[in-house]
Design an enzyme around this catalytic site. Structure first.
Site, PDB file in Angstrom:
ATOM      1  N   ARG A 209      13.597  -0.880  10.139  1.00 34.00           N
ATOM      2  CA  ARG A 209      12.580  -0.643   9.098  1.00 34.00           C
ATOM      3  C   ARG A 209      13.055   0.464   8.160  1.00 34.00           C
ATOM      4  O   ARG A 209      12.886   0.369   6.941  1.00 34.00           O
ATOM      5  CB  ARG A 209      11.250  -0.289   9.756  1.00 34.00           C
ATOM      6  CG  ARG A 209      10.138   0.092   8.778  1.00 34.00           C
ATOM      7  CD  ARG A 209       8.820   0.238   9.544  1.00 34.00           C
ATOM      8  NE  ARG A 209       7.806   0.943   8.784  1.00 34.00           N
ATOM      9  CZ  ARG A 209       7.028   0.370   7.871  1.00 34.00           C
ATOM     10  NH1 ARG A 209       7.168  -0.904   7.595  1.00 34.00           N
ATOM     11  NH2 ARG A 209       6.111   1.078   7.244  1.00 34.00           N
TER      12      ARG A 209
ATOM     13  N   TYR B  93      -4.423  -3.404  -2.422  1.00 33.94           N
ATOM     14  CA  TYR B  93      -4.640  -4.834  -2.495  1.00 33.94           C
ATOM     15  C   TYR B  93      -3.859  -5.519  -3.618  1.00 33.94           C
ATOM     16  O   TYR B  93      -3.641  -6.720  -3.575  1.00 33.94           O
ATOM     17  CB  TYR B  93      -6.134  -5.122  -2.688  1.00 33.94           C
ATOM     18  CG  TYR B  93      -6.963  -4.661  -1.519  1.00 33.94           C
ATOM     19  CD1 TYR B  93      -7.020  -5.402  -0.351  1.00 33.94           C
ATOM     20  CD2 TYR B  93      -7.669  -3.465  -1.574  1.00 33.94           C
ATOM     21  CE1 TYR B  93      -7.768  -4.984   0.730  1.00 33.94           C
ATOM     22  CE2 TYR B  93      -8.419  -3.037  -0.499  1.00 33.94           C
ATOM     23  CZ  TYR B  93      -8.471  -3.800   0.648  1.00 33.94           C
ATOM     24  OH  TYR B  93      -9.205  -3.377   1.724  1.00 33.94           O
TER      25      TYR B  93
ATOM     26  N   HIS C 117      13.147   0.424  15.344  1.00 33.37           N
ATOM     27  CA  HIS C 117      12.445   0.931  14.164  1.00 33.37           C
ATOM     28  C   HIS C 117      13.414   1.399  13.083  1.00 33.37           C
ATOM     29  O   HIS C 117      13.030   1.519  11.912  1.00 33.37           O
ATOM     30  CB  HIS C 117      11.515   2.084  14.565  1.00 33.37           C
ATOM     31  CG  HIS C 117      10.462   2.387  13.537  1.00 33.37           C
ATOM     32  ND1 HIS C 117       9.369   1.574  13.333  1.00 33.37           N
ATOM     33  CD2 HIS C 117      10.354   3.405  12.646  1.00 33.37           C
ATOM     34  CE1 HIS C 117       8.621   2.081  12.370  1.00 33.37           C
ATOM     35  NE2 HIS C 117       9.191   3.186  11.935  1.00 33.37           N
TER      36      HIS C 117
ATOM     37  N   HIS D 127       2.260   1.279   3.481  1.00 32.32           N
ATOM     38  CA  HIS D 127       1.764   2.642   3.631  1.00 32.32           C
ATOM     39  C   HIS D 127       0.413   2.785   2.936  1.00 32.32           C
ATOM     40  O   HIS D 127       0.164   2.141   1.910  1.00 32.32           O
ATOM     41  CB  HIS D 127       2.741   3.641   3.022  1.00 32.32           C
ATOM     42  CG  HIS D 127       4.028   3.741   3.778  1.00 32.32           C
ATOM     43  ND1 HIS D 127       5.133   4.394   3.287  1.00 32.32           N
ATOM     44  CD2 HIS D 127       4.388   3.287   4.994  1.00 32.32           C
ATOM     45  CE1 HIS D 127       6.115   4.321   4.157  1.00 32.32           C
ATOM     46  NE2 HIS D 127       5.686   3.654   5.208  1.00 32.32           N
TER      47      HIS D 127
END
Length: 379
Positions: free
Chosen positions: A313, A345, A310, A336
């Site tokens: 990331r 979107y 992780h 997020h």
């Protein structure tokens, strides 16, 4: 009803007991006469209690003291109603079962007090339960009791311990670009691109493991995140759409990775739109536990020490931030949740997402100019 001095009261009654203390009694909306759960040192205190009780009845907030809702029953129903992702459900279910219910299951919600919660938390910490785990359990207890307040089962949430829901976590390392490539070159070749995408796009392991051929657009240099893989003890491997709409997104990748991705698609990915980008040794879904062995071996080979997958990331997020990405751009790139649903979107049409990828690309070229097929000698 009359008080101890013979005066008529508009609501309830107060009488002096042989002990010298005062008892308050009243008639509830159900027609039954009830006594206060405690006696009072003075008649004034008893009168004040009756005033508050009358106000509860007038405001419609009166609760039948005979109707005791057990925490365990309420918490079980509360948990079943949560729309958790598979891994979150497993993690929170464990916290509820192991750390909360043993203490509070048989208590009525109305009987749980702040001192009880303070003692519960202290006992968990003293018994060796990690601070992050205790903080998570406290957060969950607080959430359950907040819902109980909303449902008007209790009037006030007793979880009032300042800072109990926060836990200090050690800051995870940020990898240098050279270190990312060291790890990528140390894992088996079929997983090299997995490391590079994780570090330079910030995708999660579960998102990477669920990628299919048609999610990669080499011309536009984008990765479409439409689904994620989750592993649980109860359900095994589950592939589903991300829990939040923010998780469904399109992320630009650095141009330096285009050739490596094209080679990976040609060599390791089955034909057809639905061919998995990354698979296990036998062609099945990529399991985190199986890959962990390869990851640890790569760390041993490179000597990088305590690095988690992780952290790749985290590296991608940091690189994007240093490239000037705004908070909105980071939230979109990293998947997020946003305070504004529209931001979830929308695609960034001002070119900033590719500018972020270009900045990451510059960092790669500084240490690995040949990655994109360029001649290191410049000829």
């Amino acid at each position: 009803m009359a008080n101890s001095k013979g005066k008529r009261r508009r609501f309830g009654a107060v009488r002096k007991l042989p002990s010298g203390r005062f008892q308050a009694r009243y008639q509830g909306p159900d027609g039954l006469t009830r006594s206060a759960p405690e006696t009072f040192a003075s008649q004034t205190d008893a009168d004040r209690w009756l005033v508050r009780k009358e106000a509860e009845i007038i405001d419609g907030k009166w609760k039948n003291p005979d109707d005791k809702v057990l925490f365990g029953v309420y918490a079980d129903a509360w948990f079943k109603e949560r729309d958790y992702a598979a891994t979150t459900r497993e993690r929170n279910g464990s916290a509820l079962r192991l750390h909360i219910l043993p203490t509070f299951a048989d208590l009525a919600l109305s009987e749980i007090t702040t001192p009880q919660i303070r003692r519960w938390r202290a006992v968990l910490l003293e018994s060796g339960v990690g601070e992050p785990t205790v903080a998570k359990a406290y957060q969950m207890l607080r959430a359950i009791l907040n819902t109980a307040v909303d449902d008007e089962v209790i009037q006030r949430n007793p979880c009032r311990i300042k800072g109990a829901g926060a836990a200090k976590t050690a800051e995870r390392p940020f990898l240098e670009v050279t270190e990312v490539f060291q790890i990528a070159d140390a894992v088996p070749a079929r997983f090299r691109v997995l490391i590079l995408l994780a570090a330079f796009t910030g995708l999660r392991f579960g998102e990477l493991a669920a990628l299919q051929r048609h999610d990669i657009d080499l011309d536009r240099r984008t990765v479409a995140v439409r689904r994620a893989l989750a592993e649980t003890r109860t359900d095994g491997i589950v592939v589903k759409t991300p829990k939040s709409a923010a998780g469904v997104r399109t992320v630009a990748f650095p141009a330096s990775l285009a050739e490596s991705l094209a080679t990976h698609l040609a060599v390791y990915v089955k034909p057809g739109r639905d061919g998995l980008l990354f698979t296990g040794a036998r062609g099945g879904l990529l399991r985190r536990n199986n890959f962990r062995r390869l990851w640890l071996q790569a760390l041993k080979t490179t000597g990088l020490g305590d690095v988690h997958f992780h952290d790749l990331r985290h590296t991608g997020n940091t690189l994007a931030a240093t490239g000037g990405a705004t908070t909105r751009e980071l939230m979109q790139r990293m998947g997020h949740s946003s305070v504004r649903a529209a931001l979830i979107y929308q695609h960034l049409v001002n070119g900033r997402d590719h500018a972020i990828a270009a900045h990451v690309d510059e960092q790669i070229r500084k240490v690995r100019p040949a990655e994109s097929g360029d001649d290191p000698s410049g000829t």
